[in-house]
Design a protein around this motif. Structure first.
Motif, PDB file in Angstrom:
ATOM      1  N   GLN A   1      -9.335  -7.357 -27.000  1.00 55.09           N
ATOM      2  CA  GLN A   1      -9.972  -6.874 -26.010  1.00 55.09           C
ATOM      3  C   GLN A   1      -9.369  -7.343 -24.667  1.00 55.09           C
ATOM      4  O   GLN A   1      -9.390  -6.596 -23.708  1.00 55.09           O
ATOM      5  N   ILE A   2      -8.713  -8.364 -24.652  1.00 51.01           N
ATOM      6  CA  ILE A   2      -8.017  -8.947 -23.246  1.00 51.01           C
ATOM      7  C   ILE A   2      -6.756  -8.340 -23.294  1.00 51.01           C
ATOM      8  O   ILE A   2      -6.091  -8.045 -22.198  1.00 51.01           O
ATOM      9  N   LYS A   3      -6.156  -7.568 -24.166  1.00 45.88           N
ATOM     10  CA  LYS A   3      -4.645  -7.193 -24.154  1.00 45.88           C
ATOM     11  C   LYS A   3      -4.575  -5.835 -23.409  1.00 45.88           C
ATOM     12  O   LYS A   3      -3.561  -5.841 -22.790  1.00 45.88           O
ATOM     13  N   GLY A   4      -5.637  -4.921 -23.290  1.00 50.89           N
ATOM     14  CA  GLY A   4      -5.707  -3.950 -22.317  1.00 50.89           C
ATOM     15  C   GLY A   4      -5.888  -4.077 -20.792  1.00 50.89           C
ATOM     16  O   GLY A   4      -5.490  -3.505 -19.973  1.00 50.89           O
ATOM     17  N   ALA A   5      -6.145  -5.316 -20.476  1.00 50.77           N
ATOM     18  CA  ALA A   5      -6.291  -5.848 -19.048  1.00 50.77           C
ATOM     19  C   ALA A   5      -5.199  -6.802 -18.548  1.00 50.77           C
ATOM     20  O   ALA A   5      -5.303  -7.788 -18.459  1.00 50.77           O
ATOM     21  N   GLU A   6      -3.986  -5.809 -18.454  1.00 50.35           N
ATOM     22  CA  GLU A   6      -2.867  -6.591 -17.956  1.00 50.35           C
ATOM     23  C   GLU A   6      -2.664  -6.373 -16.388  1.00 50.35           C
ATOM     24  O   GLU A   6      -3.298  -5.582 -15.870  1.00 50.35           O
ATOM     25  N   LYS A   7      -1.824  -7.309 -15.819  1.00 55.34           N
ATOM     26  CA  LYS A   7      -1.807  -7.383 -14.527  1.00 55.34           C
ATOM     27  C   LYS A   7      -0.613  -6.069 -14.361  1.00 55.34           C
ATOM     28  O   LYS A   7       0.228  -5.988 -14.934  1.00 55.34           O
ATOM     29  N   PRO A   8      -1.004  -5.348 -13.145  1.00 49.35           N
ATOM     30  CA  PRO A   8       0.104  -4.272 -12.798  1.00 49.35           C
ATOM     31  C   PRO A   8       1.306  -4.687 -12.378  1.00 49.35           C
ATOM     32  O   PRO A   8       1.281  -5.762 -11.574  1.00 49.35           O
ATOM     33  N   SER A   9       2.242  -3.978 -12.535  1.00 47.32           N
ATOM     34  CA  SER A   9       3.654  -4.090 -12.276  1.00 47.32           C
ATOM     35  C   SER A   9       3.803  -3.958 -10.681  1.00 47.32           C
ATOM     36  O   SER A   9       3.237  -2.937 -10.048  1.00 47.32           O
ATOM     37  N   VAL A  10       4.752  -4.500 -10.054  1.00 46.83           N
ATOM     38  CA  VAL A  10       4.885  -4.050  -8.774  1.00 46.83           C
ATOM     39  C   VAL A  10       5.425  -2.707  -8.446  1.00 46.83           C
ATOM     40  O   VAL A  10       5.034  -1.745  -7.677  1.00 46.83           O
ATOM     41  N   TRP A  11       6.412  -2.306  -9.344  1.00 41.72           N
ATOM     42  CA  TRP A  11       7.187  -1.025  -9.316  1.00 41.72           C
ATOM     43  C   TRP A  11       5.930   0.152  -9.709  1.00 41.72           C
ATOM     44  O   TRP A  11       5.825   1.013  -9.245  1.00 41.72           O
ATOM     45  N   GLY A  12       4.913  -0.285 -10.591  1.00 42.68           N
ATOM     46  CA  GLY A  12       3.764   0.603 -11.082  1.00 42.68           C
ATOM     47  C   GLY A  12       2.886   0.936  -9.739  1.00 42.68           C
ATOM     48  O   GLY A  12       2.405   1.907  -9.523  1.00 42.68           O
ATOM     49  N   LEU A  13       2.585  -0.019  -9.099  1.00 44.24           N
ATOM     50  CA  LEU A  13       1.845  -0.076  -7.832  1.00 44.24           C
ATOM     51  C   LEU A  13       2.499   0.722  -6.874  1.00 44.24           C
ATOM     52  O   LEU A  13       2.002   1.590  -5.979  1.00 44.24           O
ATOM     53  N   LEU A  14       3.986   0.578  -6.477  1.00 45.14           N
ATOM     54  CA  LEU A  14       4.715   1.425  -5.468  1.00 45.14           C
ATOM     55  C   LEU A  14       4.870   2.832  -6.120  1.00 45.14           C
ATOM     56  O   LEU A  14       4.497   3.603  -5.020  1.00 45.14           O
ATOM     57  N   VAL A  15       4.804   3.187  -7.268  1.00 47.80           N
ATOM     58  CA  VAL A  15       4.683   4.611  -7.363  1.00 47.80           C
ATOM     59  C   VAL A  15       3.528   5.299  -7.280  1.00 47.80           C
ATOM     60  O   VAL A  15       3.661   6.146  -6.602  1.00 47.80           O
ATOM     61  N   ILE A  16       2.412   4.307  -7.522  1.00 50.00           N
ATOM     62  CA  ILE A  16       1.048   4.864  -7.225  1.00 50.00           C
ATOM     63  C   ILE A  16       0.948   5.023  -5.907  1.00 50.00           C
ATOM     64  O   ILE A  16       0.404   6.162  -5.254  1.00 50.00           O
ATOM     65  N   HIS A  17       1.395   4.143  -4.927  1.00 50.08           N
ATOM     66  CA  HIS A  17       1.045   4.344  -3.609  1.00 50.08           C
ATOM     67  C   HIS A  17       1.895   5.541  -2.916  1.00 50.08           C
ATOM     68  O   HIS A  17       1.712   6.313  -2.069  1.00 50.08           O
TER      69      HIS A  17
ATOM     70  N   ILE B   1       2.967   8.268  -4.703  1.00 47.55           N
ATOM     71  CA  ILE B   1       2.073   9.548  -5.011  1.00 47.55           C
ATOM     72  C   ILE B   1       0.944   9.684  -4.001  1.00 47.55           C
ATOM     73  O   ILE B   1       0.686  10.925  -3.754  1.00 47.55           O
ATOM     74  N   LEU B   2       0.332   8.880  -3.598  1.00 52.60           N
ATOM     75  CA  LEU B   2      -0.804   8.952  -2.744  1.00 52.60           C
ATOM     76  C   LEU B   2      -0.591   8.934  -1.188  1.00 52.60           C
ATOM     77  O   LEU B   2      -1.425   9.455  -0.411  1.00 52.60           O
ATOM     78  N   LEU B   3       0.595   8.650  -1.069  1.00 52.60           N
ATOM     79  CA  LEU B   3       1.070   8.718   0.468  1.00 52.60           C
ATOM     80  C   LEU B   3       0.643  10.098   1.065  1.00 52.60           C
ATOM     81  O   LEU B   3       0.267  10.074   2.092  1.00 52.60           O
ATOM     82  N   PRO B   4       1.194  11.298   0.426  1.00 52.68           N
ATOM     83  CA  PRO B   4       0.837  12.671   1.162  1.00 52.68           C
ATOM     84  C   PRO B   4      -0.780  12.769   1.408  1.00 52.68           C
ATOM     85  O   PRO B   4      -0.978  13.369   2.495  1.00 52.68           O
ATOM     86  N   TYR B   5      -1.352  12.512   0.609  1.00 48.56           N
ATOM     87  CA  TYR B   5      -3.002  12.630   0.673  1.00 48.56           C
ATOM     88  C   TYR B   5      -3.592  11.594   1.737  1.00 48.56           C
ATOM     89  O   TYR B   5      -4.297  12.157   2.579  1.00 48.56           O
ATOM     90  N   ALA B   6      -3.080  10.453   1.910  1.00 47.93           N
ATOM     91  CA  ALA B   6      -3.480   9.591   2.780  1.00 47.93           C
ATOM     92  C   ALA B   6      -3.267  10.170   4.215  1.00 47.93           C
ATOM     93  O   ALA B   6      -3.855   9.843   5.050  1.00 47.93           O
ATOM     94  N   THR B   7      -1.876  10.547   4.166  1.00 41.88           N
ATOM     95  CA  THR B   7      -1.222  10.908   5.636  1.00 41.88           C
ATOM     96  C   THR B   7      -2.244  12.251   6.192  1.00 41.88           C
ATOM     97  O   THR B   7      -2.541  12.277   7.385  1.00 41.88           O
ATOM     98  N   ALA B   8      -2.082  13.295   5.202  1.00 40.62           N
ATOM     99  CA  ALA B   8      -3.107  14.243   5.607  1.00 40.62           C
ATOM    100  C   ALA B   8      -4.373  14.119   5.888  1.00 40.62           C
ATOM    101  O   ALA B   8      -4.775  14.593   6.993  1.00 40.62           O
ATOM    102  N   LYS B   9      -5.151  12.983   5.188  1.00 42.14           N
ATOM    103  CA  LYS B   9      -6.529  12.832   5.565  1.00 42.14           C
ATOM    104  C   LYS B   9      -6.418  11.875   7.085  1.00 42.14           C
ATOM    105  O   LYS B   9      -7.483  12.558   7.839  1.00 42.14           O
ATOM    106  N   LEU B  10      -5.327  11.197   7.402  1.00 40.85           N
ATOM    107  CA  LEU B  10      -5.384  10.500   8.497  1.00 40.85           C
ATOM    108  C   LEU B  10      -5.276  11.439   9.765  1.00 40.85           C
ATOM    109  O   LEU B  10      -5.694  11.707  10.821  1.00 40.85           O
ATOM    110  N   LEU B  11      -4.127  12.535   9.581  1.00 39.71           N
ATOM    111  CA  LEU B  11      -4.020  13.556  10.515  1.00 39.71           C
ATOM    112  C   LEU B  11      -5.090  14.310  10.577  1.00 39.71           C
ATOM    113  O   LEU B  11      -5.256  14.805  11.883  1.00 39.71           O
ATOM    114  N   PHE B  12      -5.757  14.750   9.740  1.00 43.50           N
ATOM    115  CA  PHE B  12      -6.982  15.663   9.685  1.00 43.50           C
ATOM    116  C   PHE B  12      -7.963  14.929  10.594  1.00 43.50           C
ATOM    117  O   PHE B  12      -8.641  15.423  11.785  1.00 43.50           O
ATOM    118  N   TRP B  13      -8.251  13.522  10.403  1.00 45.76           N
ATOM    119  CA  TRP B  13      -9.298  12.743  11.163  1.00 45.76           C
ATOM    120  C   TRP B  13      -8.865  12.835  12.628  1.00 45.76           C
ATOM    121  O   TRP B  13      -9.555  12.954  13.544  1.00 45.76           O
TER     122      TRP B  13
END
Length: 98
Positions: free
Chosen positions: A16-32, A34-46
């Motif tokens: 049960q505990i095995k699936g709850a691992e801490k995210p790596s820094v590189w994984g978080l950077l990749v996700i951010h 990927i989400l950067l264009p969406y966040a930028t477009a949303k901010l510019l629209f606002w």
């Protein structure tokens, strides 16, 4: 038999505990990244909506927007602003301290 039961329970807990691992820094950077264009477009629209509504059309500020400007000018965090009573908010917004 007691050792066997403890071993089985510890194996279940490990699964049960095995699936709850801490995210790596590189994984978080990749996700951010990927989400950067969406966040930028949303901010510019606002910002574009804000600019056209209040700078071009010169519309009066709505209650939410005036409240937002007051909160920012006072330097109050959004979580703290939520807990300020309505009469105080009304008074601060009517002073137009932005």
């Amino acid at each position: 038999m007691n050792k066997k039961v403890e071993e089985d329970l510890s194996n279940e807990l490990e699964l049960q505990i095995k699936g709850a691992e801490k995210p790596s820094v590189w994984g978080l950077l990749v996700i951010h990244f990927i989400l950067l264009p969406y966040a930028t477009a949303k901010l510019l629209f606002w910002y574009g909506c804000w600019f056209s509504r209040y700078k071009v059309k010169r519309a009066p500020y709505s209650w939410e927007d005036a409240s937002y400007l007051t909160q920012r000018s006072l330097g109050v965090l959004p979580d703290s602003w939520r807990y300020v009573d309505e009469s105080t908010k009304e008074d601060l917004v009517q002073r137009r301290i932005w």
